[in-house]
Motif scaffolding. Structure first.
Motif, PDB file in Angstrom:
ATOM      1  N   PHE A 191     -58.248 -47.407 108.928  1.00  0.00           N
ATOM      2  CA  PHE A 191     -57.652 -47.270 110.115  1.00  0.00           C
ATOM      3  C   PHE A 191     -58.543 -47.871 111.310  1.00  0.00           C
ATOM      4  O   PHE A 191     -57.962 -48.579 112.118  1.00  0.00           O
ATOM      5  N   TRP A 192     -59.809 -47.721 111.385  1.00  0.00           N
ATOM      6  CA  TRP A 192     -60.574 -47.991 112.113  1.00  0.00           C
ATOM      7  C   TRP A 192     -60.692 -49.688 112.436  1.00  0.00           C
ATOM      8  O   TRP A 192     -60.540 -50.208 113.195  1.00  0.00           O
ATOM      9  N   TYR A 206     -54.590 -44.447 104.136  1.00  0.00           N
ATOM     10  CA  TYR A 206     -55.774 -45.495 103.195  1.00  0.00           C
ATOM     11  C   TYR A 206     -57.232 -45.087 103.898  1.00  0.00           C
ATOM     12  O   TYR A 206     -57.966 -45.687 103.428  1.00  0.00           O
ATOM     13  N   GLY A 207     -57.203 -44.080 104.962  1.00  0.00           N
ATOM     14  CA  GLY A 207     -58.337 -43.667 105.175  1.00  0.00           C
ATOM     15  C   GLY A 207     -58.981 -43.925 106.649  1.00  0.00           C
ATOM     16  O   GLY A 207     -58.508 -44.769 106.952  1.00  0.00           O
ATOM     17  N   LYS A 259     -46.966 -48.156 111.970  1.00  0.00           N
ATOM     18  CA  LYS A 259     -48.004 -48.838 111.192  1.00  0.00           C
ATOM     19  C   LYS A 259     -49.080 -47.670 110.960  1.00  0.00           C
ATOM     20  O   LYS A 259     -49.794 -47.687 110.103  1.00  0.00           O
ATOM     21  N   MET A 260     -49.389 -47.450 112.327  1.00  0.00           N
ATOM     22  CA  MET A 260     -50.758 -46.393 112.394  1.00  0.00           C
ATOM     23  C   MET A 260     -50.496 -45.068 111.335  1.00  0.00           C
ATOM     24  O   MET A 260     -51.176 -44.934 110.918  1.00  0.00           O
ATOM     25  N   ARG A 261     -49.192 -44.515 111.559  1.00  0.00           N
ATOM     26  CA  ARG A 261     -49.024 -43.252 110.826  1.00  0.00           C
ATOM     27  C   ARG A 261     -48.991 -43.696 109.228  1.00  0.00           C
ATOM     28  O   ARG A 261     -49.478 -42.810 108.483  1.00  0.00           O
ATOM     29  N   THR A 284     -53.585 -37.836 111.204  1.00  0.00           N
ATOM     30  CA  THR A 284     -52.248 -37.708 110.570  1.00  0.00           C
ATOM     31  C   THR A 284     -51.396 -36.945 111.760  1.00  0.00           C
ATOM     32  O   THR A 284     -50.277 -37.476 112.085  1.00  0.00           O
ATOM     33  N   GLN A 285     -51.750 -36.018 112.209  1.00  0.00           N
ATOM     34  CA  GLN A 285     -50.900 -35.140 113.382  1.00  0.00           C
ATOM     35  C   GLN A 285     -50.964 -36.025 114.707  1.00  0.00           C
ATOM     36  O   GLN A 285     -49.903 -36.004 115.306  1.00  0.00           O
TER      37      GLN A 285
END
Length: 134
Positions: A44-45, A39-40, A32-34, A116-117
């Motif tokens: 994410f935060w 979405y920015g 889900k994180m990846r 992303t990485q």
């Protein structure tokens, strides 16, 4: 200038190990994180806040990943906001969100590439360490 890995793979491995120690079911958050990176930074935060009340282990995994991103970016010379925020304090949330929206566009792009990485590495380690329960 030489290439620097900033220890993304090692950081990802440690994040996965720590999540596995807390609650192996939270490892599913890796995927889900990846997906959420697209979405920015703001979204994410904010995900750790959404999870905090009902699924604290998952929230801790998201927050630890954000903390790792902020530390990595700091080594690279880019300051990513990482204020302590109380879930019930709307002003703190708004202030932190505003800081993220106001990041220089180039810093945003670099941070998203690194995130992303980092998440790709997290997914890789998750696949290696995930047990039958998760």
């Amino acid at each position: 200038m030489a290439w620097k890995s900033y220890g993304l793979d090692r950081t990802a491995q440690q994040l996965v190990i720590n999540a596995k120690k807390r609650d192996e079911k939270s490892l599913n958050q890796s995927y889900k994180m990846r997906m959420s990176v697209a979405y920015g930074l703001e979204r994410f935060w904010g995900e750790h806040l959404r999870l905090k009340a009902k699924e604290p282990e998952k929230a801790e995994y998201w927050k630890a990943t954000w903390d790792a991103l902020a530390a990595i970016m700091k080594k690279a010379g880019v300051e990513i906001p990482n204020d302590a925020v109380n879930l019930n304090n709307v002003e703190q949330i708004q202030t932190m969100s505003d800081k993220l929206w106001q990041l220089d566009i180039n810093d945003q792009r670099v941070a998203l590439a690194v995130l992303t990485q980092l998440c790709d590495c997290i997914v890789w380690w998750t696949q290696r360490y995930k047990g039958e329960k998760s």
